[in-house]
Design an enzyme around this catalytic site. Structure first.
Site, PDB file in Angstrom:
ATOM      1  N   THR A 411      -3.600  -4.843  -4.126  1.00  0.00           N
ATOM      2  CA  THR A 411      -2.750  -4.733  -5.292  1.00  0.00           C
ATOM      3  C   THR A 411      -3.465  -4.025  -6.421  1.00  0.00           C
ATOM      4  OG1 THR A 411      -1.769  -6.783  -4.605  1.00  0.00           O
ATOM      5  CG2 THR A 411      -1.396  -6.178  -6.883  1.00  0.00           C
ATOM      6  N   ASP A 451       3.323 -13.179   2.596  1.00  0.00           N
ATOM      7  CA  ASP A 451       3.594 -13.900   1.344  1.00  0.00           C
ATOM      8  C   ASP A 451       4.746 -14.898   1.499  1.00  0.00           C
ATOM      9  OD1 ASP A 451       1.552 -12.880  -0.128  1.00  0.00           O
ATOM     10  OD2 ASP A 451       2.774 -11.671  -1.477  1.00  0.00           O
ATOM     11  N   SER A 475       6.396 -13.349  -4.600  1.00  0.00           N
ATOM     12  CA  SER A 475       5.184 -12.675  -5.064  1.00  0.00           C
ATOM     13  C   SER A 475       4.606 -13.427  -6.255  1.00  0.00           C
ATOM     14  CB  SER A 475       5.555 -11.249  -5.476  1.00  0.00           C
ATOM     15  OG  SER A 475       4.519 -10.641  -6.195  1.00  0.00           O
ATOM     16  N   SER A 476       3.407 -13.025  -6.647  1.00  0.00           N
ATOM     17  CA  SER A 476       2.811 -13.515  -7.906  1.00  0.00           C
ATOM     18  C   SER A 476       2.666 -12.390  -8.914  1.00  0.00           C
ATOM     19  CB  SER A 476       1.428 -14.099  -7.635  1.00  0.00           C
ATOM     20  OG  SER A 476       1.526 -15.193  -6.778  1.00  0.00           O
ATOM     21  N   GLY A 497      -4.783  -9.806  -7.798  1.00  0.00           N
ATOM     22  CA  GLY A 497      -5.559 -11.046  -7.655  1.00  0.00           C
ATOM     23  C   GLY A 497      -4.850 -12.135  -6.882  1.00  0.00           C
ATOM     24  N   GLY A 498      -3.863 -11.772  -6.046  1.00  0.00           N
ATOM     25  CA  GLY A 498      -3.151 -12.798  -5.280  1.00  0.00           C
ATOM     26  C   GLY A 498      -2.456 -13.760  -6.230  1.00  0.00           C
TER      27      GLY A 498
HETATM   28  N1  GLU Z   1       0.830  -9.973  -2.220  1.00  0.00           N
HETATM   29  C1  GLU Z   1       0.512 -10.562  -3.476  1.00  0.00           C
HETATM   30  C2  GLU Z   1       1.761 -10.770  -4.278  1.00  0.00           C
HETATM   31  O1  GLU Z   1       2.712 -10.096  -4.103  1.00  0.00           O
HETATM   32  C3  GLU Z   1      -0.445  -9.760  -4.265  1.00  0.00           C
HETATM   33  C4  GLU Z   1      -1.765  -9.678  -3.611  1.00  0.00           C
HETATM   34  C5  GLU Z   1      -2.871  -9.149  -4.461  1.00  0.00           C
HETATM   35  O2  GLU Z   1      -2.927  -9.371  -5.651  1.00  0.00           O
HETATM   36  O3  GLU Z   1      -3.715  -8.488  -3.923  1.00  0.00           O
HETATM   37  O4  GLU Z   1       1.809 -11.591  -5.109  1.00  0.00           O
END
Ligand code: GLU
Length: 596
Positions: A411, A451, A475-476, A497-498
Site C-alpha cells: 500500500t 482482507d 479495508s483499513s 500499514g495494514g
Molecule cells: N489491504 C490493506 C487494506 O486494504 C492495506 C494493506 C497495507 O497497508 O499494506 O486495508
C-alpha cells in the site's frame, strides 16, 4: 536470522484487532524489533527531511520518481486528479511491492470552487465464483500465509477504472498524457531503491511470493540474482500495457488480451488457482460515495465510508476523545497515549462487529458516529485505568439483500494540491508486499481477498466481512481531508500499514488538531498502535521515542507495552498561514515537491 524467526516476523499478519493479552507489568521488546502483522517490513529512519513550502501547488508520494512525475503533470497544467492518477500509475513501476494497476484504491477529491469532497471507491471485488468457504479446508480456516500467494486471493483490480472515472470528472489533461511519463521511465529503466531491494530479500524466507511465479522470478531476479539497490531496471511489458491503456483507456486492461492474460494467470496458478473471470473484469465498476465527515473541535474531518473501515473508525476515535482536554497534554504523554489506546479499543470492537461492504451488510455508520452513541461509548473510557473488557455497542442492523453481480497493498499514500486549490488524498494497494506474487504484462496482481474474514461464521454468528461473490473486502485505508471552520481545505493525510493505518492516521490528526504540531512534526513523532500484541510503542526513529517514564506510567495504567518498529508511510500536506507545507514519513522513501 533463522528461517523460523523470519517466518514469525513476516508471515503472522492476522489477527490485528486490539484485544490485547493480559498485561505482564513489564515492557516487552519484540524479539525481532519489527512488530508482527505489518504488510511491509520497516526499512528506514531518515533524519534529513525538511518540510517543503509552496504558495502554489504540491505533491507528496512514497517515491522520488512518482513525485517528480506528479510535479511534471502539475507544471504542464494538470489538475490534482491528473497528478494523482499519473503518480499512481508511476508507482506500479517504481514501488511495485506496494501498489499498482493490478490493485485498488480509495481516494478523496476536493473541489476548491464548490468546497465539495467526493469519495471514490476503486476497491477490488471478489469474483462472481467466489464462495464464503474458499479460504477454509476441512472446516477450519487455512493459515493466512498459505492463501496469500497464488490466484485465490486475487480480487478484480479497481485502480484504473477509478482513476478513469475521477479523471473524466476532474481531469484537465488528456488521459494519454498521464501515462506518458511512466511509459518513458519503464522504457529507459528506473533505479531500484534500497527499500524495494530489501523487500525482495525479506520475503524470500516468508511466503516467497516472487520466486514462485515465473514472470516475477524473471523480472525481479534477472540472471537469477535478486535486483539490488542502485540497479537500473526497465519494464518493456509495462510500457506496452500502458501504451495500450493510453490509446484505448482502461478498456484495454479490462477487456482484450491483457484481461485474458490476467485470467489465465489467476486460474492457471500452480498454487491456489483462483476464480477470476473475463466477466468479472468486464463488469468491474468503481463506486462514487458520499464522503464521511465529523466535526471535531471546529474542524470538519472527512474520510472514506465503507467498504473501508478507515473513515468510520478514524472518526470514531476522534469522537470518543473530543470530551477530553487533550490540548493540555503533551503529544508523547502517558495520559494521551492511554486515552488514545482505549478509544482505539472501543472503536475497534465496533469495527470488527459491524464494518464490511455496505452493498452486502447493513453497516450502521450513522449510528456509530452519532453524538449520543459516541457520548455513551466515551463515558466508558476511564482516564485512570485500562478497561478490562471492551465489547461492541449494541446497534440494530437489518438484513441487506446481497446484490447480483453488477453488469456493466501492500500500500502507498499520496497527496496533491493543485494551483487552484483542488486536492486529492489517495491510498492505493495490492495488499501485502508483492501482492499475490502473480506477474502479468509488467505488473503484479493483488492479494486483496485476504482482507475478507476467512471464516464465514463465528460461534454461530455470520461474520459481516465474510467472502461473497462480487463483494468488496473490508479495508483499513484512511485517506483523509480536513476543512477549517470556513470550509476551506487545511490538511490532507493518510498512510499504508495494514490495519494500523487507522491508528497512524488518527494519531497525526490528533497531534495536528489538538497539539498544534505541524504535519511534518506529527508524522515524525513516534507511532503507537493498540493491537492484539498489546500497546505497541515505536522505538526511536529519527526522533526520540517514548520516554521510560511514559512507558512506566502506561504499565501502571494497566497496559501491556511492546516495543518495536512501526512502519507507517504517512504523507500529508497542511495549509499554514496561506501556504502549503509538506509532511513526509521518515520511515520510508517519500518525497515532497513544491510547484510554485
Ligand atoms: N489491504 C490493506 C487494506 O486494504 C492495506 C494493506 C497495507 O497497508 O499494506 O486495508
Amino acid at each position: 536470522m533463522s528461517v523460523l524467526l523470519l517466518l514469525t516476523t513476516l508471515a503472522c499478519r492476522p489477527p490485528t484487532h486490539p484485544a490485547a493479552p493480559p498485561p505482564t507489568g513489564q515492557p516487552r521488546a519484540h524479539p525481532q524489533g519489527q512488530l508482527d502483522a505489518q504488510p511491509e517490513a520497516a526499512t528506514g529512519c531518515r533524519t534529513d527531511i525538511v518540510a517543503e513550502q509552496s504558495a502554489g501547488a504540491m505533491v507528496v508520494s512514497a517515491h522520488p520518481e512518482a513525485s517528480r512525475i506528479g510535479a511534471e503533470i502539475l507544471r504542464a497544467g494538470g489538475s490534482a486528479v491528473d497528478a494523482a492518477a499519473a503518480m499512481a500509475v508511476a508507482l506500479t513501476l517504481v514501488e511495485p511491492q506496494s501498489s499498482g494497476i493490478g490493485g485498488g484504491a480509495f481516494l478523496l477529491s476536493y473541489d476548491a470552487e464548490t468546497r465539495q469532497i467526493s469519495a471514490w471507491d476503486g476497491r477490488e471485488t471478489a469474483p462472481a465464483a467466489a464462495s464464503p468457504d474458499q479460504f477454509m479446508a476441512d472446516g477450519v480456516e487455512r493459515p493466512w500465509p498459505e492463501v496469500v500467494p497464488g490466484g485465490l486471493s486475487v480480487g478484480t483490480p479497481g485502480l484504473l477504472r477509478v482513476l478513469e472515472a475521477v479523471h473524466a470528472e476532474a481531469g484537465a489533461l488528456p488521459w494519454s498524457e498521464l501515462m506518458a511519463p511512466t511509459i518513458a521511465l519503464a522504457t529507459e529503466g528506473f533505479e531500484v531503491t534500497p527499500r524495494m531491494a530489501r523487500s525482495i530479500r525479506q520475503w524470500e524466507n516468508a511466503m516467497d511470493p516472487l520466486r514462485r511465479h515465473p514472470g516475477s522470478l524473471a523480472y525481479f531476479y534477472p540472471g537469477g540474482q535478486a535486483l539490488a539497490a542502485g540497479d537500473i531496471r526497465d519494464n518493456p511489458a509495462l510500457a506496452a500495457t500502458l501504451a495500450a491503456i493510453a490509446r484505448q483507456g482502461a478498456d484495454a486492461f479490462y477487456t482484450g488480451p491483457i484481461a485474458e492474460h490476467i485470467v489465465a494467470a489467476v486460474q492457471g496458478a500452480t498454487r491456489n488457482p483462483g476464480r477470476l473471470s473475463l466477466d468479472d473484469l468486464r463488469r468491474y465498476t468503481p463506486v462514487r460515495r458520499e464522503a464521511l465527515c465529523l466535526d471535531y473541535r471546529g474542524h470538519r474531518v472527512c474520510g472514506h465510508p465503507p467498504p473501508t473501515s478507515g473513515g468510520t473508525t478514524v472518526l470514531s476515535i476522534l469522537g470518543l476523545l473530543e470530551r477530553f482536554d487533550r490540548a493540555a497534554l503533551e503529544p508523547g504523554s502517558a495520559e494521551g497515549a492511554h486515552l488514545f489506546a482505549e478509544a482505539v479499543r472501543l472503536a475497534w470492537a465496533d469495527r470488527d462487529r459491524y464494518l464490511a461492504d455496505p452493498a452486502f451488510v447493513d453497516v450502521p455508520v450513522a449510528a456509530l458516529l452519532s453524538d449520543p452513541y459516541l457520548a455513551e461509548r466515551s463515558a466508558r473510557l476511564d482516564p485512570a485505568q485500562r478497561l478490562r473488557v471492551v465489547e461492541p455497542g449494541l446497534l440494530q442492523t437489518s438484513a441487506v439483500d446481497a446484490p447480483a453481480c453488477p453488469e456493466g497493498a501492500d500500500t502507498t499514500h499520496l497527496v496533491v494540491v493543485d494551483a487552484a486549490g483542488n486536492a486529492v488524498s489517495m491510498t492505493s494497494s495490492i495488499e501485502n508486499a508483492w501482492g499475490s506474487g502473480i506477474w502479468v504484462d509488467g505488473f503484479l496482481l493483488n492479494n486483496q481477498l485476504t482482507d475478507f474474514a476467512r471464516t464465514p461464521e463465528r460461534g454461530g454468528v455470520a461474520v459481516a466481512n465474510a467472502v461473497q461473490p462480487c463483494k468488496r473486502p473490508r479495508s483499513s485505508m484512511s485517506p483523509t481531508l480536513v476543512l477549517d471552520p470556513d470550509g476551506e481545505l487545511e490538511l490532507l493525510v493518510g498512510s499504508p500499514g495494514g490495519s494500523r493505518i487507522i491508528q497512524y492516521t488518527a494519531r497525526v490528526l490528533l497531534d495536528v488538531l489538538d497539539h498544534g504540531s505541524s504535519v511534518q512534526e506529527a508524522i515524525a513523532h513516534p507511532n503507537l498502535a493498540q493491537t492484539s500484541q498489546g500497546l505497541e510503542l515505536e522505538d526511536d526513529c529519527g526522533t526520540p521515542g517514548w520516554s521510560a517514564a511514559t512507558v512506566e506510567a502506561l504499565i501502571a495504567l494497566g497496559h501491556d507495552v511492546v516495543r518495536g518498529s512501526l512502519n507507517s508511510g504517512l504523507h500529508g500536506i497542511q495549509r499554514i498561514d496561506g501556504a502549503w507545507v509538506s509532511g513526509v514519513d521518515p520511515r520510508r522513501e517519500g518525497v515532497a515537491i513544491a510547484v510554485p
